[in-house]
Design a protein around this motif. Structure first.
Motif: not given
Length: 104
Positions: A70-78
């Motif tokens: 499970i990944f979370k984008c540091e820029k947009c939070g996706a």
């Protein structure tokens, strides 16, 4: 998964700078060493997302088909999920399973 596009190329990891080889059987979307990725896809393999943020692994689950990161984008939070590759760092995957991801 009808929206899947095979895009299996080697790349240099944006985060750890390691050279990551193509998988040969699917679309690699993350580094097998640090498990980070770049937020580049709308649908798997299409490289149609212009966000470009770093996708950090925040958790992993083990199911009957293997590990899912499970990944979370540091820029947009996706938040996105991706099946782990056979050559991913197993110690990191195991550690990630101990970090349950809580959605807001």
């Amino acid at each position: 998964m009808s929206d899947f596009k095979k895009n299996d190329t080697s790349f240099e990891c944006t985060v750890c700078k390691r050279q990551v080889s193509a998988l040969g059987y699917s679309s690699r979307n993350h580094c097998n060493a640090c498990l980070c990725s770049v937020h580049a896809d709308v649908n798997p393999g299409d490289r149609a997302n212009d966000c470009g943020g770093i996708m950090r692994p925040v958790s992993a689950i083990l199911n009957n088909k293997g590990y899912v990161i499970i990944f979370k984008c540091e820029k947009c939070g996706a938040v996105k999920r991706n099946k782990a590759a056979a050559d991913d760092d197993l110690d990191m995957l195991i550690k990630l399973t101990a970090q349950p991801f809580k959605t807001l």
